[in-house]
Enzyme design. Structure first.
Site, PDB file in Angstrom:
ATOM      1  N   SER A 207     -12.240   4.598   6.031  1.00  0.00           N
ATOM      2  CA  SER A 207     -12.692   4.699   7.446  1.00  0.00           C
ATOM      3  C   SER A 207     -13.618   5.840   7.496  1.00  0.00           C
ATOM      4  CB  SER A 207     -11.463   4.806   7.997  1.00  0.00           C
ATOM      5  OG  SER A 207     -10.698   3.580   7.999  1.00  0.00           O
TER       6      SER A 207
ATOM      7  N   ASN B 217     -10.249   0.564   0.320  1.00  0.00           N
ATOM      8  CA  ASN B 217      -9.000   0.555   1.451  1.00  0.00           C
ATOM      9  C   ASN B 217      -9.695   1.097   3.021  1.00  0.00           C
ATOM     10  OD1 ASN B 217      -7.380   0.198  -0.702  1.00  0.00           O
ATOM     11  ND2 ASN B 217      -5.736   1.581  -0.252  1.00  0.00           N
TER      12      ASN B 217
ATOM     13  N   GLY C  88      -8.864   5.914   1.985  1.00  0.00           N
ATOM     14  CA  GLY C  88      -9.184   6.784   2.857  1.00  0.00           C
ATOM     15  C   GLY C  88     -10.773   6.520   3.364  1.00  0.00           C
TER      16      GLY C  88
ATOM     17  N   ASP D  75       0.795  -1.315  -0.042  1.00  0.00           N
ATOM     18  CA  ASP D  75       0.052   0.173   0.052  1.00  0.00           C
ATOM     19  C   ASP D  75       0.965   1.329  -0.096  1.00  0.00           C
ATOM     20  OD1 ASP D  75      -2.395   1.493   0.403  1.00  0.00           O
ATOM     21  OD2 ASP D  75      -2.243   1.391   2.462  1.00  0.00           O
ATOM     22  N   HIS D  76       0.670   2.080  -0.660  1.00  0.00           N
ATOM     23  CA  HIS D  76       1.354   3.427  -0.975  1.00  0.00           C
ATOM     24  C   HIS D  76       2.870   3.364  -1.017  1.00  0.00           C
ATOM     25  CE1 HIS D  76      -2.296   6.147  -0.442  1.00  0.00           C
ATOM     26  NE2 HIS D  76      -2.615   5.364   0.421  1.00  0.00           N
TER      27      HIS D  76
ATOM     28  N   GLY E  21      -7.865   8.593   7.349  1.00  0.00           N
ATOM     29  CA  GLY E  21      -8.134   8.942   8.718  1.00  0.00           C
ATOM     30  C   GLY E  21      -9.399   9.654   9.089  1.00  0.00           C
TER      31      GLY E  21
HETATM   32  O1  G3H Z   1      -4.134   3.160   2.025  1.00  0.00           O
HETATM   33  C1  G3H Z   1      -5.010   3.007   3.061  1.00  0.00           C
HETATM   34  C2  G3H Z   1      -5.964   3.671   3.043  1.00  0.00           C
HETATM   35  O2  G3H Z   1      -6.508   4.659   2.166  1.00  0.00           O
HETATM   36  C3  G3H Z   1      -7.100   3.616   4.480  1.00  0.00           C
HETATM   37  O3  G3H Z   1      -7.496   4.838   4.873  1.00  0.00           O
HETATM   38  O4  G3H Z   1      -7.295   4.967   7.288  1.00  0.00           O
HETATM   39  O5  G3H Z   1      -8.903   6.170   6.226  1.00  0.00           O
HETATM   40  O6  G3H Z   1      -9.056   3.985   6.270  1.00  0.00           O
HETATM   41  P1  G3H Z   1      -8.083   4.751   6.297  1.00  0.00           P
HETATM   42 ZN    ZN Z   2      -4.413   5.223   1.076  1.00  0.00          ZN
END
Ligand code: G3H
Ligand code: ZN
Length: 283
Positions: A207, A226, A205, A81-82, A176
């Protein structure tokens, strides 16, 4: 079973669902995520970030991921990831990951394309999928989220010129906790999906994004979603309440069990909203 990201993304795009992609940093996280996928008979992506690799160590995190995937009763993709640089991407391609992300989204378009193209050339020799990011998905560090948003015509050009398999798009989400109300530009997702001929799009993002909004984004064409912070926070909340009730506790296993149960519950909710339940095409 450990499977290729290329195959998993292709099936998800054909069948109109999203692969849930969840980050892990240790054995407990992984156990909770895999247990959720197995209970719902869903394919799952387990992801390692650069930070997780720095924390747990490359080999150890790899061994955990590959070991869990090989023992799982559902298809599991091990994803970077990233990944911000070529060397980490190549290391993952070489040592067992079945999907990587070359995130050069902070570079100008042409440089982003050429960084991703380089990774794609190596990854595709081994049937490993490559995710890229176009636009800017902010959050956490306090940056302005989604500035700039992804443009449909740029996404089309990006797929063609880089050869990537999936593209993370900036459409309103941020990493986040959200400061204000979450807003997703659904029409933009639909326009990008049409411009790229139905190729897989990724939502980062996610969550704390209301479930019905995630479902709508998937209906517009997202094929990988994700999730990270929300699971970690649910786990920490369970730990805090265990410790409040058991202030003298010293056995980590007793504290970790409620943490894993809380994370599994959130993972199951996310798998369901991705419409991945019952999609474990390899059983
Ligand atoms: O790459 C990981 C994510 O995009 C997770 O984002 O922590 O907002 O769920 P999040
Ligand atoms: Zn991400």
């Amino acid at each position: 079973m450990l499977v290729s990201g290329i195959q998993a993304l292709r099936i998800a795009a054909e069948e109109g669902y999203a692969l849930p992609a969840i980050n892990y940093i240790n054995m407990e996280h992984l156990t909770a995520i895999i247990a959720a996928a197995e209970e719902l008979e869903a394919p799952i992506i387990i992801q390692t970030s650069q930070n997780a690799i720095d924390y747990a160590g490359f080999e150890y995190l790899r061994d955990l991921g590959v070991g869990a995937a090989e023992r799982a009763r559902v298809p599991v993709v091990l994803h970077l990831d990233h990944g911000k640089d070529l060397s980490l991407n190549v290391q993952c391609i070489r040592y067992g990951w079945t999907s990587v992300m070359m995130d050069a989204s902070l570079l100008p378009f042409e440089e982003n394309v050429s960084a991703v193209r380089e990774v794609t050339r190596a990854a595709h020799c081994l049937d490993i999928s490559v995710e890229a990011e176009l636009g800017f998905i902010g959050g956490k560090e306090g940056d302005v989220a989604n500035d700039p948003y992804t443009l449909p015509e740029d996404a089309k050009r990006f797929f063609e010129e880089s050869g990537c398999d999936s593209l993370a798009v900036a459409v309103g989400t941020q990493h986040g906790l959200y400061k204000g109300e979450v807003k997703i530009d659904y029409q933009r997702i639909r326009d990008i999906k049409a411009a790229v001929g139905g190729r897989p799009l990724v939502l980062h993002g996610t969550s704390f994004v209301p479930l019905e909004m995630v479902a709508q984004a998937i209906d517009c064409g997202i094929n990988k979603v994700n999730f990270d912070s929300e699971l970690k926070m649910a786990g920490m909340k369970a730990i805090r309440s265990y410790l409040a009730e058991n202030p003298d506790a010293y056995d980590l296993r007793k504290m970790n069990r409620p943490m894993m149960a809380a994370m599994k519950e959130v993972a199951m909710e996310k798998i369901r909203i991705c419409k991945a339940e019952g999609k474990a095409w390899l059983k």
